[in-house]
Design a protein around this motif. Structure first.
Motif, short mmCIF file in Angstrom:
data_model
loop_
_atom_site.label_atom_id
_atom_site.label_comp_id
_atom_site.label_asym_id
_atom_site.label_seq_id
_atom_site.Cartn_x
_atom_site.Cartn_y
_atom_site.Cartn_z
N THR A 171 -6.67 1.93 -4.96
CA THR A 171 -6.13 2.83 -5.98
C THR A 171 -7.29 3.39 -6.79
O THR A 171 -8.40 2.86 -6.77
N SER A 172 -7.01 4.46 -7.55
CA SER A 172 -8.06 5.05 -8.36
C SER A 172 -7.62 5.37 -9.78
O SER A 172 -8.46 5.64 -10.63
N SER A 206 -12.46 -1.88 -9.89
CA SER A 206 -11.50 -0.81 -10.18
C SER A 206 -12.05 0.30 -11.05
O SER A 206 -11.37 1.30 -11.27
N LYS A 230 0.82 -1.21 0.00
CA LYS A 230 0.00 0.00 0.00
C LYS A 230 0.86 1.27 0.00
O LYS A 230 0.51 2.26 -0.66
N LEU A 265 2.09 1.73 -3.53
CA LEU A 265 0.98 2.15 -4.40
C LEU A 265 0.64 3.62 -4.20
O LEU A 265 0.30 4.32 -5.16
N GLU A 278 0.53 6.15 -7.29
CA GLU A 278 -0.68 6.91 -7.61
C GLU A 278 -0.40 8.42 -7.69
O GLU A 278 -0.99 9.12 -8.52
#
Length: 311
Positions: free
Chosen positions: A72-73, A103, A17, A20, A24
């Motif tokens: 995540t986005s 997602s 995480k 990530l 991101e």
């Protein structure tokens, strides 16, 4: 343009995480897991011998990918690449479509023929001949393509897989989900990619990449496919090593068994920028980097000192 295959082994969810979060916020475009239950030893050493390395704790790639989708986005997400010998391809397609829903349409379905002998022996999975694995991969890709493209119930009768009035919904947010075919086999794998895939993923030097892309284009011509529909990604290790002599020695010592030192991106930031430029000139659309130490600072360093040069 810049993706990374995160490490499934000798790590924790908190470490993943943290990485990530950096990806991101930066220039990174995609994050991948690998599909192994024992840490991979590399194509040059697909040994079936038991070693202490096998006991390193290792997370499963597809369920890890689903967890990554939830936190995540922006990043595109995939397994680089799924072993076809581990699952029925319908199950693989269903998992990919489910994660794509979670997602918001960011999943890439990666698939390959499977290669790690030790893994198959450890868990009692059949490890067919290279020809049969190639046949199964081609049939799996045809079946997955059919599931992604069809409306209503699906029938399929192949040598290895059969569907009888099978439903397949939802198909994911992004329709169809792109299929990444991993491997550079000139006779079978690149032909399968030409027929059913959307993304080429190979381990290659810039010159190798040009040659492999030319082979792919010939296969596309033979099956009536526009090769421009298939994007090009390349998989290799990357690491900043600030001492040029040390970097040269490591490239020569550690990676010549695979494709030689020209394949790797190990060196000073200037060296990495120049090498990325050479790959882009050879036709790369996205890099799928590997072997990055799983700490946020290493991802930040690459972003700021290498990727920024391509803004």
């Amino acid at each position: 343009m810049f993706g990374a295959q995160l490490r499934n082994h000798a790590t924790s969810w908190e470490d993943i995480k943290a990485v990530l979060g950096v990806m991101e916020a930066g220039r990174w475009t995609s994050a991948y897991t690998y599909d192994h239950f024992i840490p991979p030893r590399g194509y040059h050493n697909p040994s079936d011998e038991v070693s202490e390395y096998d006991s390193i704790p290792t997370l499963e790639g597809w369920t890890l990918l689903a967890s990554m989708a939830a936190v995540t986005s922006r990043l595109e997400l995939g397994v680089l690449v799924g072993g076809n010998t581990y699952r029925n391809p319908v199950l693989t397609a269903k998992m990919a479509a489910t994660i794509d829903e979670v997602s918001g349409g960011r999943v890439i379905l990666g698939i390959g023929s499977g290669w790690m002998v030790r893994e198959h022996q450890a868990y009692g999975w059949d490890f067919p001949s290279m020809k049969e694995r190639s046949d199964r991969l081609e049939e799996a890709c045809e079946l997955i393509r059919l599931l992604f493209d069809s409306d209503g119930l699906v029938d399929y009768r192949g040598r290895y897989y059969t569907l009888r009035q099978a439903p397949f919904e939802p198909k994911g947010v992004r329709r169809p989900i792109p299929i990444m075919v991993g491997g550079e086999g000139p006779t079978r794998t690149l032909k399968t990619l030409a027929m059913y895939g959307d993304i080429m993923n190979v381990c290659a030097t810039p010159e190798d990449l040009k040659r492999q892309r030319a082979i792919l284009e010939r296969h596309c011509d033979a099956v009536g496919r526009d090769p421009a529909q298939i994007t090009t990604t390349v998989h290799m290790p990357i690491r900043i090593i600030r001492d040029e002599q040390q970097a040269l020695e490591i490239r020569a010592r550690d990676y010549t068994l695979r494709l030689g030192p020209d394949w790797t991106l190990l060196g000073t930031p200037r060296y990495l920028i120049d090498k990325c430029g050479a790959y882009i000139d050879a036709g790369v659309d996205e890099f799928c980097f590997a072997s990055i130490e799983q700490k946020p600072e290493f991802y930040e360093e690459l972003d700021a000192e290498v990727f920024a040069a391509f803004d």
